[in-house]
Design a protein around this motif. Structure first.
Motif, PDB file in Angstrom:
ATOM      1  N   GLY A  14       0.769  -1.276  -0.055  1.00  0.00           N
ATOM      2  CA  GLY A  14      -0.243  -0.111   0.295  1.00  0.00           C
ATOM      3  C   GLY A  14       1.251   1.159  -0.250  1.00  0.00           C
ATOM      4  N   PHE A  15       2.462   0.904   0.203  1.00  0.00           N
ATOM      5  CA  PHE A  15       3.136   2.373   0.142  1.00  0.00           C
ATOM      6  C   PHE A  15       3.354   3.190  -1.615  1.00  0.00           C
ATOM      7  N   LYS A  16       3.114   3.902  -1.713  1.00  0.00           N
ATOM      8  CA  LYS A  16       3.677   4.919  -3.560  1.00  0.00           C
ATOM      9  C   LYS A  16       4.811   4.740  -3.016  1.00  0.00           C
ATOM     10  N   ALA A  17       6.052   4.277  -3.484  1.00  0.00           N
ATOM     11  CA  ALA A  17       7.417   4.716  -3.437  1.00  0.00           C
ATOM     12  C   ALA A  17       7.975   5.734  -4.182  1.00  0.00           C
ATOM     13  N   LEU A  18       7.218   5.613  -5.619  1.00  0.00           N
ATOM     14  CA  LEU A  18       7.355   6.646  -6.442  1.00  0.00           C
ATOM     15  C   LEU A  18       5.798   7.082  -6.764  1.00  0.00           C
ATOM     16  N   LYS A  19       5.998   8.370  -7.767  1.00  0.00           N
ATOM     17  CA  LYS A  19       4.504   8.966  -8.134  1.00  0.00           C
ATOM     18  C   LYS A  19       4.729   9.672  -9.323  1.00  0.00           C
ATOM     19  N   ASN A  20       5.038   9.062 -10.476  1.00  0.00           N
ATOM     20  CA  ASN A  20       5.216  10.318 -11.217  1.00  0.00           C
ATOM     21  C   ASN A  20       6.016  10.564 -11.657  1.00  0.00           C
ATOM     22  N   ILE A  21       7.688   9.957 -11.446  1.00  0.00           N
ATOM     23  CA  ILE A  21       8.662  10.634 -11.859  1.00  0.00           C
ATOM     24  C   ILE A  21       9.093  10.756 -13.193  1.00  0.00           C
ATOM     25  N   ASN A 211      10.915  14.374  -2.368  1.00  0.00           N
ATOM     26  CA  ASN A 211      10.086  13.949  -1.331  1.00  0.00           C
ATOM     27  C   ASN A 211       9.361  13.681  -1.335  1.00  0.00           C
ATOM     28  N   GLU A 212       8.992  12.321  -0.816  1.00  0.00           N
ATOM     29  CA  GLU A 212       7.537  11.238  -0.100  1.00  0.00           C
ATOM     30  C   GLU A 212       7.129  11.215  -2.188  1.00  0.00           C
ATOM     31  N   GLY A 213       8.186  10.751  -3.086  1.00  0.00           N
ATOM     32  CA  GLY A 213       7.801   9.804  -4.011  1.00  0.00           C
ATOM     33  C   GLY A 213       7.336  11.433  -5.126  1.00  0.00           C
ATOM     34  N   ARG A 214       7.838  12.321  -5.209  1.00  0.00           N
ATOM     35  CA  ARG A 214       8.084  13.582  -6.532  1.00  0.00           C
ATOM     36  C   ARG A 214       9.037  14.454  -6.021  1.00  0.00           C
ATOM     37  N   ILE A 215       9.063  14.580  -7.150  1.00  0.00           N
ATOM     38  CA  ILE A 215      10.568  15.888  -7.380  1.00  0.00           C
ATOM     39  C   ILE A 215      10.006  16.617  -6.928  1.00  0.00           C
ATOM     40  N   GLU A 216      10.438  17.186  -6.216  1.00  0.00           N
ATOM     41  CA  GLU A 216       9.829  18.757  -5.717  1.00  0.00           C
ATOM     42  C   GLU A 216      10.831  20.287  -6.847  1.00  0.00           C
ATOM     43  N   GLN A 217      12.411  19.124  -7.219  1.00  0.00           N
ATOM     44  CA  GLN A 217      13.436  20.319  -7.643  1.00  0.00           C
ATOM     45  C   GLN A 217      14.794  19.708  -8.376  1.00  0.00           C
ATOM     46  N   ILE A 218      14.954  20.700  -9.526  1.00  0.00           N
ATOM     47  CA  ILE A 218      15.813  20.099 -10.454  1.00  0.00           C
ATOM     48  C   ILE A 218      16.813  21.065 -10.346  1.00  0.00           C
ATOM     49  N   GLY A 219      18.029  21.559 -10.167  1.00  0.00           N
ATOM     50  CA  GLY A 219      18.801  22.248 -10.512  1.00  0.00           C
ATOM     51  C   GLY A 219      20.355  22.319 -10.142  1.00  0.00           C
TER      52      GLY A 219
END
Length: 363
Positions: A14-21, A211-219
């Protein structure tokens, strides 16, 4: 070799490790996957390697779909946190292992293997340890041997999972500088996982904050540090003080002596402002925009001095960082009442105008 990650998702129960990366890593680039424990960075690295399969999405190497390609066919080298060296093999044999287990038709002659291993030992500056066993090496030496073993098979992509996580601080610093120099020499497309902000900012060409399976920032390191895209990135990339203030006519106001503009129909609204410890000045005299505080603790930390203060208005603690020279000139004392003046405010509130004189901007 370039890497394209497209709409990758991965769950464990039930744990979503990656969300639409989705992420592109350029050929010859050194990219850091940075984030707290459980953010999905190691899962993403293992999917790139082929050690895990995504639930959906795709991985492309140099434009070719590698999502279903076996790990042995991906031409990746993998370096683990705890070295994963064979204890019963010498340093030389550990590095040669990947070449010797190749199918007969692809296996180089023994003379070529020996030349290759000796060249790699020189590259990692450990040629004098060829006959030692892993148990006879220091942690830093073992990690360099693990890297040499990964490079022996001439990978198109080098993947490193917390490569310096098990080492002490001094060795970590030395090794990450060495890794940066090595990468500049080899230009192998590399991705490394770390939770150490300083490590990512010092070593990588680009930083991917998760953070929590999502990309917060790339740079670039400068971009993510100087222009954080979200409050999470700002707080994760170093110590920060939070000030609850007001927005009036598009301007930030946090000090008890801030004047209110006259004849303005707009009512002040609350907002949160972010200030790093080295961006606050300690004054003995009260001024416009200052905050009264009392010094609770003074702690020298190498080249800097950390000062902890308590706001007089009871709104919590503030941390300030000064250089040794700054502190010596001011000669502050514990228990002294002073006034704080932020030199640089940041907020993620769109109501604050970028032209604010204290640089409180929607960054």
């Amino acid at each position: 070799m370039s890497i394209e990650i497209k709409n990758v998702e991965k769950s464990f129960g039930g744990f979503k490790a990656l969300k639409n990366i989705s992420l592109d890593i350029g050929s010859g680039e050194l990219a850091a996957l940075l984030g707290p424990s459980g953010c999905g960075k190691t899962t993403l690295l293992r999917i790139i390697a082929g050690l895990e399969a995504p639930d959906s999405g795709s991985i492309l190497f140099h434009g070719e779909d590698a999502t279903d390609r076996h790990i042995r066919d991906r031409q990746v080298g993998f370096v683990f946190q705890h070295y994963a060296l064979f204890r019963h093999m010498t340093v030389f044999e550990n590095i040669a292992f990947g070449l010797r287990v190749r199918p007969r038709r692809q296996r180089p002659p023994e003379r070529e293997i020996r030349l290759k291993v000796n060249d790699l030992l020189k590259l990692v500056q450990l040629d004098w340890l060829a006959d030692r066993y892993p148990g006879q090496l220091s942690g830093g030496q073992r990690q360099r041997i693990a890297l040499a073993r990964a490079l022996a098979v001439e990978p198109k992509v080098l993947l490193l999972d917390e490569p310096f996580g098990a080492l002490d601080a001094k060795v970590r610093k030395d090794l990450r500088r060495w890794l940066r120099r090595l990468h500049d020499e080899l230009h192998v497309t590399s991705v490394f996982v770390t939770h150490d902000q300083e490590e990512a900012l010092e070593v990588a060409d680009r930083v991917v904050v998760l953070n929590e399976g999502r990309i917060e920032q790339i740079g670039t390191p400068d971009q993510v540090y100087e222009h954080p895209a979200t409050p999470f990135v700002y707080q994760f990339l170093g110590d920060v003080n939070l000030f609850h203030g007001r927005v009036h006519d598009g301007h930030a106001r946090i000090g008890e002596t801030d004047p209110e503009p006259a004849d303005s129909p707009e009512q002040p609204e609350s907002a949160v402002f972010y200030v790093r410890p080295h961006e606050i000045e300690i004054l003995r005299d009260r001024g416009v925009g200052t905050i009264a505080a009392r010094i609770n603790d003074i702690r020298p930390l190498g080249a800097t001095v950390r000062i902890e203060l308590e706001r007089i208005d009871g709104r919590g603690a503030v941390e300030v960082e000064l250089t040794r020279d700054q502190f010596a000139r001011k000669n502050f004392r514990e228990g002294e009442q002073v006034h704080l003046q932020p030199k640089r405010l940041r907020t993620f509130d769109a109501r604050v105008k970028p032209a604010d004189p204290l640089e409180a901007a929607n960054l």
